[in-house]
Design a protein around this motif. Sequence first.
Motif, PDB file in Angstrom:
ATOM      1  N   GLY B  23     -16.791 -16.074 149.449  1.00 42.30           N
ATOM      2  CA  GLY B  23     -16.601 -17.304 149.872  1.00 42.30           C
ATOM      3  C   GLY B  23     -16.798 -17.315 151.557  1.00 42.30           C
ATOM      4  O   GLY B  23     -17.571 -18.268 151.862  1.00 42.30           O
ATOM      5  N   ALA B  24     -16.311 -16.322 152.264  1.00 42.21           N
ATOM      6  CA  ALA B  24     -16.421 -16.373 153.759  1.00 42.21           C
ATOM      7  C   ALA B  24     -17.660 -16.000 154.285  1.00 42.21           C
ATOM      8  O   ALA B  24     -18.320 -16.586 154.815  1.00 42.21           O
ATOM      9  CB  ALA B  24     -15.580 -15.077 154.227  1.00 42.21           C
ATOM     10  N   PHE B  52     -21.152 -11.910 145.257  1.00 44.21           N
ATOM     11  CA  PHE B  52     -19.765 -11.357 145.139  1.00 44.21           C
ATOM     12  C   PHE B  52     -18.653 -12.321 144.349  1.00 44.21           C
ATOM     13  O   PHE B  52     -17.629 -12.077 143.605  1.00 44.21           O
ATOM     14  CB  PHE B  52     -19.258 -11.146 146.580  1.00 44.21           C
ATOM     15  CG  PHE B  52     -19.759  -9.674 146.916  1.00 44.21           C
ATOM     16  CD1 PHE B  52     -19.838  -8.618 146.247  1.00 44.21           C
ATOM     17  CD2 PHE B  52     -20.221  -9.627 148.486  1.00 44.21           C
ATOM     18  CE1 PHE B  52     -20.322  -7.571 146.869  1.00 44.21           C
ATOM     19  CE2 PHE B  52     -20.623  -8.648 149.102  1.00 44.21           C
ATOM     20  CZ  PHE B  52     -20.657  -7.661 147.984  1.00 44.21           C
ATOM     21  N   ILE B  53     -18.847 -13.796 144.481  1.00 43.96           N
ATOM     22  CA  ILE B  53     -18.018 -14.720 144.039  1.00 43.96           C
ATOM     23  C   ILE B  53     -18.024 -14.552 142.658  1.00 43.96           C
ATOM     24  O   ILE B  53     -17.294 -14.748 141.614  1.00 43.96           O
ATOM     25  CB  ILE B  53     -18.271 -16.086 144.479  1.00 43.96           C
ATOM     26  CG1 ILE B  53     -18.178 -16.401 145.991  1.00 43.96           C
ATOM     27  CG2 ILE B  53     -17.461 -17.064 143.652  1.00 43.96           C
ATOM     28  CD1 ILE B  53     -18.499 -17.446 146.590  1.00 43.96           C
ATOM     29  N   ASN B  87     -14.738 -24.722 142.233  1.00 40.71           N
ATOM     30  CA  ASN B  87     -15.347 -24.271 143.577  1.00 40.71           C
ATOM     31  C   ASN B  87     -16.019 -23.076 143.597  1.00 40.71           C
ATOM     32  O   ASN B  87     -17.049 -23.151 144.243  1.00 40.71           O
ATOM     33  CB  ASN B  87     -13.971 -24.399 144.435  1.00 40.71           C
ATOM     34  CG  ASN B  87     -13.739 -25.889 145.165  1.00 40.71           C
ATOM     35  OD1 ASN B  87     -14.643 -26.489 145.790  1.00 40.71           O
ATOM     36  ND2 ASN B  87     -12.825 -26.528 144.509  1.00 40.71           N
ATOM     37  N   MET B  88     -15.658 -22.297 142.819  1.00 39.82           N
ATOM     38  CA  MET B  88     -16.266 -20.861 142.582  1.00 39.82           C
ATOM     39  C   MET B  88     -17.562 -21.180 142.040  1.00 39.82           C
ATOM     40  O   MET B  88     -18.488 -20.682 142.341  1.00 39.82           O
ATOM     41  CB  MET B  88     -15.481 -19.858 141.802  1.00 39.82           C
ATOM     42  CG  MET B  88     -14.271 -19.233 142.458  1.00 39.82           C
ATOM     43  SD  MET B  88     -13.176 -18.058 141.576  1.00 39.82           S
ATOM     44  CE  MET B  88     -14.026 -16.548 141.725  1.00 39.82           C
ATOM     45  N   THR B  89     -17.555 -22.056 140.880  1.00 43.24           N
ATOM     46  CA  THR B  89     -18.926 -22.400 140.311  1.00 43.24           C
ATOM     47  C   THR B  89     -19.813 -23.254 141.316  1.00 43.24           C
ATOM     48  O   THR B  89     -21.144 -22.573 141.250  1.00 43.24           O
ATOM     49  CB  THR B  89     -18.580 -23.303 138.969  1.00 43.24           C
ATOM     50  OG1 THR B  89     -17.578 -22.774 138.265  1.00 43.24           O
ATOM     51  CG2 THR B  89     -19.838 -23.338 138.096  1.00 43.24           C
ATOM     52  N   GLY B 126     -17.362 -22.553 150.259  1.00 40.71           N
ATOM     53  CA  GLY B 126     -17.034 -20.924 150.583  1.00 40.71           C
ATOM     54  C   GLY B 126     -15.722 -20.864 151.347  1.00 40.71           C
ATOM     55  O   GLY B 126     -14.904 -20.320 151.089  1.00 40.71           O
ATOM     56  N   LEU B 127     -15.505 -22.087 152.146  1.00 43.74           N
ATOM     57  CA  LEU B 127     -14.093 -21.995 152.754  1.00 43.74           C
ATOM     58  C   LEU B 127     -12.897 -22.181 151.620  1.00 43.74           C
ATOM     59  O   LEU B 127     -11.809 -21.551 151.773  1.00 43.74           O
ATOM     60  CB  LEU B 127     -14.153 -23.328 153.796  1.00 43.74           C
ATOM     61  CG  LEU B 127     -14.850 -23.117 154.980  1.00 43.74           C
ATOM     62  CD1 LEU B 127     -14.713 -24.266 155.943  1.00 43.74           C
ATOM     63  CD2 LEU B 127     -14.177 -21.744 155.862  1.00 43.74           C
ATOM     64  N   VAL B 128     -13.253 -23.081 150.710  1.00 46.88           N
ATOM     65  CA  VAL B 128     -12.359 -23.491 149.588  1.00 46.88           C
ATOM     66  C   VAL B 128     -11.902 -22.161 148.872  1.00 46.88           C
ATOM     67  O   VAL B 128     -10.698 -21.683 148.566  1.00 46.88           O
ATOM     68  CB  VAL B 128     -12.894 -24.751 148.864  1.00 46.88           C
ATOM     69  CG1 VAL B 128     -11.894 -24.761 147.614  1.00 46.88           C
ATOM     70  CG2 VAL B 128     -12.809 -26.009 149.668  1.00 46.88           C
ATOM     71  N   VAL B 129     -12.951 -21.435 148.522  1.00 54.68           N
ATOM     72  CA  VAL B 129     -13.103 -20.323 147.633  1.00 54.68           C
ATOM     73  C   VAL B 129     -12.173 -19.084 148.585  1.00 54.68           C
ATOM     74  O   VAL B 129     -11.507 -18.412 147.968  1.00 54.68           O
ATOM     75  CB  VAL B 129     -14.246 -19.871 147.125  1.00 54.68           C
ATOM     76  CG1 VAL B 129     -14.350 -18.324 146.698  1.00 54.68           C
ATOM     77  CG2 VAL B 129     -15.149 -20.738 146.421  1.00 54.68           C
ATOM     78  N   ALA B 130     -12.671 -19.030 149.955  1.00 55.12           N
ATOM     79  CA  ALA B 130     -11.900 -18.200 150.538  1.00 55.12           C
ATOM     80  C   ALA B 130     -10.415 -18.448 150.842  1.00 55.12           C
ATOM     81  O   ALA B 130      -9.656 -17.448 151.129  1.00 55.12           O
ATOM     82  CB  ALA B 130     -12.616 -18.096 152.136  1.00 55.12           C
TER      83      ALA B 130
END
Lengths: 187, 318
Positions: B23-24, B52-53, B87-89, B126-130
Amino acid sequence: MARYAMVIDTRRCIGCQSCTVACKVHNELPVDMIYNPVTTVGPTGVFPNLHMVHIPLLCMHCENTPCVDACPTGASLRREDGIVWIDEKKCVGCKACVMACPYGARIFNQEKGIVQKCDFCLDRVEKGNIPRCVQSCHQKARIFGDLDDPNSEVAKLKNSHHTVRLLDELGSKPSVFYIYGLEARMK
Amino acid sequence: MSRKHDEWGWMLAADFFFAGLGGAMLAIAGIADLFLGDAQTSVLGNFAGAIFIAIGAGLLILELGRPFQAFRVFMNPKSILTFGAWNMTFAIIAGLLFASFGITILPWSGFILVRKFLAAFCVIFGLVVATYPGVLLARHKARPFWNGPGIMVLFFLSSFITGMAGHILSGYVIGESSWFIAEGYIVSSFSSLVLQDLPHLTAIMLLFQLIFWAGYIWIKRSGGTEREAEAAQRWVNGDLSASFQLGFILLGTIVPIVLLLFTTPAIHSVGACLAILGGAIMRYLVVRAGEDRTWLPGEQKYRSRLPVGDEEFLKVWK
């Protein structure tokens, strides 16, 4: 609509674990799973004034349910009558509810790959019967009924005694109330 | 009695780690593309973020009791795990599409406006997943080590450190494979100011991480409840202390700070590897710390009497 609750009178409980066994048999649980453990506090005090309290634990069927909110599949549900239950067909065994439950009342069943818990014997309650643990308690330490019915024993006990709810400070509003004879010594 | 009954395993910790890292990486790549220009991060790094996600999502599925029913985790919009899964999807899709713009032989690589939109999506998702794993843990009221907003900040910080380290490493690997770039297939990021400055920025973030963790443990030790103090004590001189102090603090934070202050890319890449390792160790330890729950009266004594190490017996019994 009923609002089911349980009052546990710890002054009556002798820690015989018959509720634990009755629950385990009724729900056909594996050897390493227990819904209803009975813990013991004490003995405390100084001889000859020794005290011991047994505390039956179970799902607290909270009004504000952290487990239901945590469940990503919608398998954890709270009925209008207050019973929190798991739809086993929908559960994927992510254990989010296990971690969210402040009472450790949810257990992951490794054989089935799902999470299970006490549901106040929903199958029995729907037929008008009381949960198996209540039926098996020969000391009448567990009392089950409708809190909204002023004539029910649970409503009378709750209103006439000083009852406490475990971890009430978390704001989950459990439906299981404890009558502590020795609450000062519980801490 | 197995601990699998009432706690998450290492695969969830790995999911948190990969989600944070990926995510980052996407968020950094998106921010660099939006505000600093084309090819500021390597194509490999951009692809790696999404991959990586996806690895994290795969580990999350494997952690489930019924992995083949994994699609059900998208069902409850109130649950933060569902929010994270969606969000990952989106992040994986946006990340892969965005990264594909770095391959010049693909016909859409010249559509700048589309790339900018995808970069914005990479930043958001990315921010949400991180961040979401930290939020997920912070909301557990009865887990004294997790509870509170502090863990969210630590996860966010660690995600960005590992994300930056991931881009340093990807930039180094791409630099070593320059023959491929010379063929003209992918956009070159050799002259990127972002990649050049990342090692020093990562070192500064690692220093912040060191200070924040020291503060977090100190606050928890002198915290609101006895249980909170006990949970923090495990990190100071309990069973988690060796891994925390030697693995995370020394090897995963202090050594990378020193290595990232050098000027050699090869040394930077070693520092980046160690920073990533530190992030993985931290996630594992934090998930382990979830074993600590606020006990009910008599529960600690009850649980201490449960049999340990009888898994083989129970397997035969069944």
